[in-house]
Scaffold this active site. Structure first.
Site, short mmCIF file in Angstrom:
data_model
loop_
_atom_site.label_atom_id
_atom_site.label_comp_id
_atom_site.label_asym_id
_atom_site.label_seq_id
_atom_site.Cartn_x
_atom_site.Cartn_y
_atom_site.Cartn_z
N LYS A 1 0.83 -1.21 -0.01
CA LYS A 1 0.06 -0.06 0.02
C LYS A 1 0.76 1.32 0.07
O LYS A 1 0.70 2.21 -0.79
CB LYS A 1 -0.99 0.14 1.14
N LYS B 1 3.06 -4.28 11.02
CA LYS B 1 1.69 -4.45 11.58
C LYS B 1 1.89 -5.02 13.16
O LYS B 1 2.78 -5.60 13.35
CB LYS B 1 0.72 -5.39 10.77
P1 NAD Z 1 -16.51 1.35 11.47
O1 NAD Z 1 -16.67 0.41 12.58
O2 NAD Z 1 -16.50 2.75 11.85
O3 NAD Z 1 -17.69 1.34 10.23
C1 NAD Z 1 -18.02 -0.13 9.63
C2 NAD Z 1 -19.52 -0.03 9.35
O4 NAD Z 1 -19.62 -1.16 8.67
C3 NAD Z 1 -20.05 0.04 10.48
O5 NAD Z 1 -21.46 1.02 10.27
C4 NAD Z 1 -20.93 -1.34 10.75
O6 NAD Z 1 -22.17 -1.31 11.10
C5 NAD Z 1 -21.14 -1.91 9.01
N1 NAD Z 1 -20.91 -3.10 8.77
C6 NAD Z 1 -20.52 -4.07 9.64
N2 NAD Z 1 -20.86 -5.28 9.21
C7 NAD Z 1 -21.50 -5.05 8.01
C8 NAD Z 1 -22.39 -5.83 7.05
N3 NAD Z 1 -22.26 -7.04 6.91
N4 NAD Z 1 -23.04 -5.10 5.90
C9 NAD Z 1 -23.03 -3.74 5.89
N5 NAD Z 1 -22.56 -3.06 6.93
C10 NAD Z 1 -21.73 -3.53 7.80
O7 NAD Z 1 -15.17 1.02 10.49
P2 NAD Z 1 -14.24 2.00 9.80
O8 NAD Z 1 -12.91 2.76 10.30
O9 NAD Z 1 -15.10 2.80 8.75
O10 NAD Z 1 -13.54 0.88 8.82
C11 NAD Z 1 -14.35 0.07 7.80
C12 NAD Z 1 -13.27 -0.42 6.67
O11 NAD Z 1 -12.48 0.42 6.28
C13 NAD Z 1 -12.59 -1.41 7.54
O12 NAD Z 1 -12.18 -2.45 6.67
C14 NAD Z 1 -11.12 -0.87 7.55
O13 NAD Z 1 -10.01 -1.70 7.70
C15 NAD Z 1 -11.11 0.08 6.33
N6 NAD Z 1 -10.22 1.23 6.58
C16 NAD Z 1 -10.65 2.31 7.53
C17 NAD Z 1 -9.77 3.28 7.69
C18 NAD Z 1 -10.08 4.46 8.69
O14 NAD Z 1 -9.25 5.26 8.61
N7 NAD Z 1 -11.34 4.38 9.15
C19 NAD Z 1 -8.47 3.46 7.09
C20 NAD Z 1 -8.14 2.13 6.03
C21 NAD Z 1 -9.07 1.31 5.97
#
Ligand code: NAD
Length: 396
Positions: A73, A85
């Site tokens: 990445k 990690k």
């Molecule tokens: P988060 O917990 O804030 O949000 C996840 C959302 O997905 C929640 O609203 C949850 O209810 C929903 N969810 C869970 N299971 C589900 C399903 N089966 N169907 C539909 N929705 C579902 O987490 P986030 O920080 O937004 O991260 C989400 C993804 O993005 C992860 O894979 C994370 O690794 C990736 N990510 C996030 C960041 C960041 O800065 N927040 C950075 C890189 C990658």
């Protein structure tokens, strides 16, 4: 790409794995022991970089795989960082705040010799917060005897965090998606977007796209989804979700409630996957109607689904590009800490925009050159850059 087999071998194994046993004095006086890992995959391009996750199911194999993803990445967006990690096997919800702090400080003492602002810089991941990053900065600074807060990113602003970090992932995604939409002749107001996972990343991306004029027609969370074909206002949706704990109750009279499976198959132009891994699989990929699948989450499309989508002509924007805005602003935090000089939010995003857009353009160039998907082009781009660094360092 005719990858040198030695490069493949080098990138197939982490350079170092550290496992620590962390004793923690619990509130009831008992001593409990937790297992922690730090995996340093590669530092050919710069210091190891990658989050720390606290979860009861953490294991070394998972942490190792995630560390390799970080090497790729960082290289995809061309920032001078390697991949790492960390993880601790714990359900943090079962710990008091004091226990969580003692666990974090113990973990950092355990790995202090191998991390540092120019060596290996952790960050937040699943279940790890800015508060935990502040403790890490403090514990490590005590260990080395001076202010070394640059050892970790994702800190609160008053502890040396960067402006814009909380929305960086989504903003980086918007820069890439907007560029693709422009190239493909999509007009925002006629572009229907469905978002799976209305959380930190997905909810913010919805807001930012709405501000640019895109039509957000679907949203979901772990309880299900809602489709509003005339479009929704994500601010109102997020406010309603905060009250009701789900978007399912927020569709109003025109909203159609759907299951999580149905949401992925909804007729739309862009499907943003922002929830969990393994969501589009061999079982449902054929039913996806979107023209673009955008992976804001890590690993939401399985390899089998990837092949099916490619055959259907669906463009998949891979996670290692789509969500790299987060690690890029983490790098900005490292630069600001090293300089002890802090940027405005405007400066942060002015610097993020060209990194994301240029990364996409480079991937597109390689996708056209090699006749492959954007995901394969991302690996080609990243591995070529890493190979050049490996040669520069005389390893090959
Ligand atoms: P988060 O917990 O804030 O949000 C996840 C959302 O997905 C929640 O609203 C949850 O209810 C929903 N969810 C869970 N299971 C589900 C399903 N089966 N169907 C539909 N929705 C579902 O987490 P986030 O920080 O937004 O991260 C989400 C993804 O993005 C992860 O894979 C994370 O690794 C990736 N990510 C996030 C960041 C960041 O800065 N927040 C950075 C890189 C990658």
């Amino acid at each position: 790409m005719n990858l040198d087999p030695n490069v493949k071998e080098l990138m197939s194994h982490p350079q170092r794995i550290v496992e620590v046993n962390i004793p923690v004095k619990m509130d009831n006086g008992e001593l409990r022991f937790f297992k922690g890992f730090r995996v340093q995959h590669s530092n050919y391009c710069g210091p190891y970089k990658g989050g720390i996750r606290y979860h009861q199911q953490v294991d070394m194999g998972e942490v190792t795989a995630l560390s390799a993803w970080m090497s790729i990445k960082c290289s995809v967006v061309g920032i001078p960082l390697g991949g790492g990690k960390g993880g601790v096997v714990v359900n943090p919800k079962e710990l008091s705040l004091g226990e969580l702090e003692r666990l974090t400080r113990g973990y950092i003492r355990g790995i202090a010799d191998v991390i540092g602002p120019t060596k290996d810089v952790p960050a937040p991941d699943v279940n790890t917060t800015p508060q935990i990053m502040n403790w890490i900065a403090d514990e490590y600074s005590k260990y080395v005897g001076h202010d070394a807060r640059g050892v970790v990113t994702g800190k609160d602003l008053e502890h040396g965090g960067s402006k814009g970090r909380n929305i960086a992932t989504a903003q980086g995604g918007v820069y890439v998606l907007d560029e693709i939409a422009r190239q493909q002749g999509f007009e925002p107001k006629n572009t229907r977007v469905v978002i799976q996972g209305f959380g930190n990343a997905g909810g913010v991306m919805a807001k930012l796209l709405f501000e640019k004029g895109y039509k957000i027609i679907g949203a979901s969370d772990s309880q299900g989804g809602v489709i509003i074909s005339e479009g929704m206002n994500p601010d109102e949706m997020l406010a309603c979700k905060a009250q009701n704990e789900t978007v399912v109750k927020c569709g109003g009279s025109s909203g159609k409630v759907v299951t999580n499976e149905q949401l992925l198959e909804e007729d739309c132009d862009i499907l943003i996957l922002a929830a969990l891994e393994n969501q589009v699989t061999a079982a449902n990929a054929d039913k996806v109607k979107a023209k673009i699948v955008f992976e804001l989450a890590n690993g939401p499309t399985t390899p089998e689904a990837d092949n099916i989508l490619a055959k259907k002509g669906v463009m998949v924007v891979p996670d290692i590009l789509a969500n790299a805005g987060g690690v890029t602003v983490s790098w900005f935090e490292m630069l600001q800490n090293a300089d002890n000089k802090y940027w405005t939010e405007e400066e942060v995003f002015q610097k993020l925009l060209p990194i994301m857009v240029n990364a996409y353009k480079e991937l597109k160039k390689n996708a056209d050159k090699y006749g492959c998907t954007l995901r394969n082009a991302a690996y080609v781009t990243a591995l070529k850059r890493i190979e050049a660094k490996i040669r520069e360092q005389g390893v090959l």
